[in-house]
Design a protein around this motif. Structure first.
Motif, PDB file in Angstrom:
ATOM      1  N   GLN A  23       0.851  -1.188   0.000  1.00  0.00           N
ATOM      2  CA  GLN A  23       0.000   0.000   0.000  1.00  0.00           C
ATOM      3  C   GLN A  23       0.885   1.236   0.000  1.00  0.00           C
ATOM      4  O   GLN A  23       1.918   1.257   0.676  1.00  0.00           O
ATOM      5  N   ARG A  24       0.475   2.240  -0.753  1.00  0.00           N
ATOM      6  CA  ARG A  24       1.267   3.465  -0.824  1.00  0.00           C
ATOM      7  C   ARG A  24       1.163   4.229   0.487  1.00  0.00           C
ATOM      8  O   ARG A  24       0.054   4.503   0.975  1.00  0.00           O
ATOM      9  N   PHE A  28      -1.102   8.418   3.517  1.00  0.00           N
ATOM     10  CA  PHE A  28      -1.189   8.544   4.961  1.00  0.00           C
ATOM     11  C   PHE A  28      -0.242   9.616   5.504  1.00  0.00           C
ATOM     12  O   PHE A  28      -0.452  10.137   6.598  1.00  0.00           O
ATOM     13  N   LEU A  29       0.804   9.923   4.763  1.00  0.00           N
ATOM     14  CA  LEU A  29       1.794  10.905   5.205  1.00  0.00           C
ATOM     15  C   LEU A  29       1.612  12.266   4.558  1.00  0.00           C
ATOM     16  O   LEU A  29       2.401  13.176   4.795  1.00  0.00           O
ATOM     17  N   ALA A  53      -6.857   6.115  13.540  1.00  0.00           N
ATOM     18  CA  ALA A  53      -5.971   4.957  13.657  1.00  0.00           C
ATOM     19  C   ALA A  53      -4.507   5.314  13.895  1.00  0.00           C
ATOM     20  O   ALA A  53      -3.742   4.469  14.332  1.00  0.00           O
ATOM     21  N   ASN A  54      -4.078   6.527  13.580  1.00  0.00           N
ATOM     22  CA  ASN A  54      -2.660   6.852  13.651  1.00  0.00           C
ATOM     23  C   ASN A  54      -2.438   8.127  14.463  1.00  0.00           C
ATOM     24  O   ASN A  54      -2.027   9.156  13.919  1.00  0.00           O
ATOM     25  N   PRO A  55      -2.687   8.106  15.777  1.00  0.00           N
ATOM     26  CA  PRO A  55      -2.548   9.324  16.568  1.00  0.00           C
ATOM     27  C   PRO A  55      -1.130   9.849  16.630  1.00  0.00           C
ATOM     28  O   PRO A  55      -0.923  11.050  16.783  1.00  0.00           O
ATOM     29  N   ASN A  56      -0.131   8.970  16.498  1.00  0.00           N
ATOM     30  CA  ASN A  56       1.255   9.425  16.618  1.00  0.00           C
ATOM     31  C   ASN A  56       1.738  10.194  15.395  1.00  0.00           C
ATOM     32  O   ASN A  56       2.850  10.710  15.384  1.00  0.00           O
ATOM     33  N   LYS A  57       0.914  10.289  14.344  1.00  0.00           N
ATOM     34  CA  LYS A  57       1.300  11.081  13.185  1.00  0.00           C
ATOM     35  C   LYS A  57       1.460  12.551  13.554  1.00  0.00           C
ATOM     36  O   LYS A  57       2.158  13.297  12.867  1.00  0.00           O
TER      37      LYS A  57
END
Length: 239
Positions: A23-24, A28-29, A53-57
């Motif tokens: 998956q690319r 997400f970034l 799903a990604n709180p640390n981002k």
């Protein structure tokens, strides 16, 4: 035995193939300019909805997220989170703060990132440094706060007459040290989690410096250097 191993491996690989794939990561970034302008590097905190799903981002934006995946919690933080939510809000890997509360106000949480990506602001969030009276009420003019790094804080201003302590919305943890106008001072526990400095004998202009250095840092660094030196010496003799 080899046949049984191969059969078991084939079955597992067939079952896993439904869940494995590429998956690319770019989607997400991808940066969020609105989020970056609002909270990126700000002297405040936020919470991300537990449904995200990604709180640390939020680390990409230098934003201080009170939610996230953690291997270990600071002493008192699970209890503080439970007090905020009114129920247990931490498991073995992450916290689940879902709403803006008085506890999060005192932690300096000024924003909540909702599941749809919209930011909800808190009008009652306290700054990361403020003066408090004997009964804990915010008083006087808030000090100027500089966060050079997460491990180095500096607060400066004038200590108000009614101020009994300076509250710092940073968990009190071994390794933090404070100097008031160049003189070491004791950090005290506030609200079961945070740091506080008692009023000095002489009020007026002041400068408070806080530094964090892991306890035993010099000792463990020296042991690490000795271990590497021993390893290199043995490798050299082997050559």
């Amino acid at each position: 035995a080899a046949f049984l191993f191969a059969a078991a491996a084939f079955e597992l690989m067939s079952w896993d193939s439904r869940f494995l794939g590429s998956q690319r990561a770019s989607e997400f970034l991808a940066p969020n300019p609105v989020f970056a302008r609002a909270v990126g590097g700000a002297a405040s905190r936020l919470i991300t909805d537990p449904g995200l799903a990604n709180p640390n981002k939020t680390l990409l934006y230098h934003a201080r997220n009170a939610n996230g995946y953690e291997a270990f919690y600071l002493d008192g933080y699970p209890q503080y989170a439970a007090r905020s939510e009114g129920a247990p809000a931490a498991d073995a890997s992450r916290t689940y703060l879902s709403k803006l509360t008085p506890e999060l106000d005192r932690l300096g949480v000024a924003w909540r990132l909702k599941p749809d990506g919209a930011l909800e602001s808190s009008r009652t969030a306290l700054p990361l440094a403020y003066f408090a009276s004997a009964d804990g009420a915010r008083v006087g003019i808030d000090p100027r706060l500089e966060l050079e790094t997460p491990e180095r804080w500096r607060a400066a201003g004038r200590w108000p007459a009614q101020g009994r302590r300076l509250i710092l919305a940073q968990p009190l943890y071994p390794g933090w040290s404070a100097w008031l106008n160049g003189t070491p001072v004791k950090l005290r526990l506030w609200d079961g989690l945070l740091q506080a400095v008692d009023t000095p004998a002489e009020r007026g202009a002041f400068e408070l410096d806080l530094h964090y250095v892991p306890t035993g840092w010099s000792l463990w660094a020296a042991i690490t250097v000795l271990c590497w030196a021993h390893w290199f010496s043995r490798r050299r003799l082997a050559w």
